[in-house]
Design a protein around this motif. Sequence first.
Motif, PDB file in Angstrom:
ATOM      1  N   ILE A  43       0.841  -1.196   0.000  1.00 21.90           N
ATOM      2  CA  ILE A  43       0.000   0.000   0.000  1.00 21.90           C
ATOM      3  C   ILE A  43       0.874   1.243   0.000  1.00 21.90           C
ATOM      4  N   PRO A  44       0.292   2.366  -0.376  1.00 21.54           N
ATOM      5  CA  PRO A  44      -1.097   2.604  -0.736  1.00 21.54           C
ATOM      6  C   PRO A  44      -1.380   2.226  -2.183  1.00 21.54           C
ATOM      7  N   ILE A  45      -2.644   1.976  -2.447  1.00 24.17           N
ATOM      8  CA  ILE A  45      -3.150   1.767  -3.795  1.00 24.17           C
ATOM      9  C   ILE A  45      -4.232   2.823  -4.018  1.00 24.17           C
ATOM     10  N   PHE A  46      -4.108   3.545  -5.128  1.00 22.94           N
ATOM     11  CA  PHE A  46      -5.084   4.566  -5.502  1.00 22.94           C
ATOM     12  C   PHE A  46      -5.878   4.035  -6.696  1.00 22.94           C
ATOM     13  N   ILE A  47      -7.191   3.906  -6.518  1.00 23.56           N
ATOM     14  CA  ILE A  47      -8.072   3.423  -7.575  1.00 23.56           C
ATOM     15  C   ILE A  47      -8.927   4.605  -8.026  1.00 23.56           C
ATOM     16  N   PHE A  48      -8.707   5.040  -9.256  1.00 27.01           N
ATOM     17  CA  PHE A  48      -9.437   6.175  -9.817  1.00 27.01           C
ATOM     18  C   PHE A  48     -10.644   5.630 -10.571  1.00 27.01           C
ATOM     19  N   ILE A  49     -11.833   6.128 -10.206  1.00 24.80           N
ATOM     20  CA  ILE A  49     -13.064   5.663 -10.856  1.00 24.80           C
ATOM     21  C   ILE A  49     -13.838   6.864 -11.381  1.00 24.80           C
ATOM     22  N   ASN A  50     -14.681   6.586 -12.391  1.00 19.50           N
ATOM     23  CA  ASN A  50     -15.527   7.657 -12.911  1.00 19.50           C
ATOM     24  C   ASN A  50     -16.852   7.697 -12.140  1.00 19.50           C
ATOM     25  N   GLU A  51     -17.737   8.553 -12.584  1.00 19.99           N
ATOM     26  CA  GLU A  51     -19.022   8.732 -11.894  1.00 19.99           C
ATOM     27  C   GLU A  51     -19.889   7.471 -11.936  1.00 19.99           C
ATOM     28  N   GLN A  52     -19.624   6.584 -12.885  1.00 22.78           N
ATOM     29  CA  GLN A  52     -20.384   5.335 -12.987  1.00 22.78           C
ATOM     30  C   GLN A  52     -19.731   4.214 -12.175  1.00 22.78           C
ATOM     31  N   GLY A  53     -18.619   4.511 -11.521  1.00 29.18           N
ATOM     32  CA  GLY A  53     -17.930   3.513 -10.717  1.00 29.18           C
ATOM     33  C   GLY A  53     -16.997   2.619 -11.514  1.00 29.18           C
ATOM     34  N   GLU A  54     -16.680   3.018 -12.743  1.00 27.87           N
ATOM     35  CA  GLU A  54     -15.777   2.232 -13.582  1.00 27.87           C
ATOM     36  C   GLU A  54     -14.327   2.623 -13.295  1.00 27.87           C
ATOM     37  N   GLU A  55     -13.486   1.618 -13.172  1.00 27.96           N
ATOM     38  CA  GLU A  55     -12.063   1.875 -12.941  1.00 27.96           C
ATOM     39  C   GLU A  55     -11.462   2.566 -14.157  1.00 27.96           C
ATOM     40  N   LYS A  56     -10.784   3.692 -13.914  1.00 28.43           N
ATOM     41  CA  LYS A  56     -10.141   4.431 -14.999  1.00 28.43           C
ATOM     42  C   LYS A  56      -8.617   4.362 -14.916  1.00 28.43           C
ATOM     43  N   ALA A  57      -8.087   4.257 -13.726  1.00 23.87           N
ATOM     44  CA  ALA A  57      -6.632   4.164 -13.540  1.00 23.87           C
ATOM     45  C   ALA A  57      -6.371   3.615 -12.140  1.00 23.87           C
ATOM     46  N   VAL A  58      -5.196   2.998 -11.991  1.00 19.47           N
ATOM     47  CA  VAL A  58      -4.750   2.498 -10.685  1.00 19.47           C
ATOM     48  C   VAL A  58      -3.302   2.903 -10.530  1.00 19.47           C
ATOM     49  N   TRP A  59      -2.946   3.317  -9.317  1.00 18.33           N
ATOM     50  CA  TRP A  59      -1.561   3.695  -9.036  1.00 18.33           C
ATOM     51  C   TRP A  59      -1.171   3.151  -7.663  1.00 18.33           C
ATOM     52  N   GLY A  60       0.096   2.748  -7.548  1.00 14.87           N
ATOM     53  CA  GLY A  60       0.635   2.374  -6.260  1.00 14.87           C
ATOM     54  C   GLY A  60       1.428   1.082  -6.352  1.00 14.87           C
ATOM     55  N   PRO A  61       2.124   0.772  -5.332  1.00 14.24           N
ATOM     56  CA  PRO A  61       2.243   1.462  -4.055  1.00 14.24           C
ATOM     57  C   PRO A  61       3.302   2.579  -4.009  1.00 14.24           C
ATOM     58  N   ARG A  62       4.205   2.610  -5.024  1.00 16.98           N
ATOM     59  CA  ARG A  62       5.185   3.696  -5.012  1.00 16.98           C
ATOM     60  C   ARG A  62       5.663   3.988  -6.427  1.00 16.98           C
ATOM     61  N   ALA A  63       6.205   5.191  -6.590  1.00 20.06           N
ATOM     62  CA  ALA A  63       6.785   5.595  -7.871  1.00 20.06           C
ATOM     63  C   ALA A  63       8.016   4.747  -8.166  1.00 20.06           C
TER      64      ALA A  63
END
Length: 187
Positions: A107-127
């Motif tokens: 961790i951390p894991i960042f899950i980016f979703i749109n207004e419909q709850g669809e996954e648009k991008a995921v990032w993590g745990p580190r650069a």
Amino acid sequence: MDLMDWFQKGIPADEYINKMKENKERVQQIQSSFHIQKDEASFLTGLQAEPLKVIVLTEDWCGDAMLNVPILLEIARHAGMEVRFLYRDENLELMDQYLTNGTSRAIPIFIFINEQGEEKAVWGPRAQALQELVNSKRSSLPPLDHEEFAEKQKEMYKELQDAFLTKRELWQEVYRSIKTALAERLF
């Protein structure tokens, strides 16, 4: 549960930070010091075209989260993203869908979703640049069964934490890495 249900289950950033038992002051230190450059405005404005929400899987003891969360929050502030936090250890059903290298609950894991709850991008745990720094530090540790391993590992974690708090170039690496993940998936 779908991702929107997970998002709704999460707690807002202010509540998460207020409840922190570890790293709270460090998160706030980075949060008050990290600022996105004005020349990034067009990228951040572009993110507003498709409103995003962010699910953050984390724990407050995590050194990577100490660094990455404040940078995400600054991106979210500029891009109009709502961020919600879920504790990894209380949400393993979701965490196990986002394992690092298919095996690790890093961790951390960042899950980016749109207004419909669809996954648009995921990032993590580190650069990647930070992963290379961590790998370099780990390579200098004695073997796991060595009598000094625990002490040397503790020293390594302290050195990393100090670097995460003070080296602004690391902050920029995290920002660039999150930005790249978003740009690759959204534009």
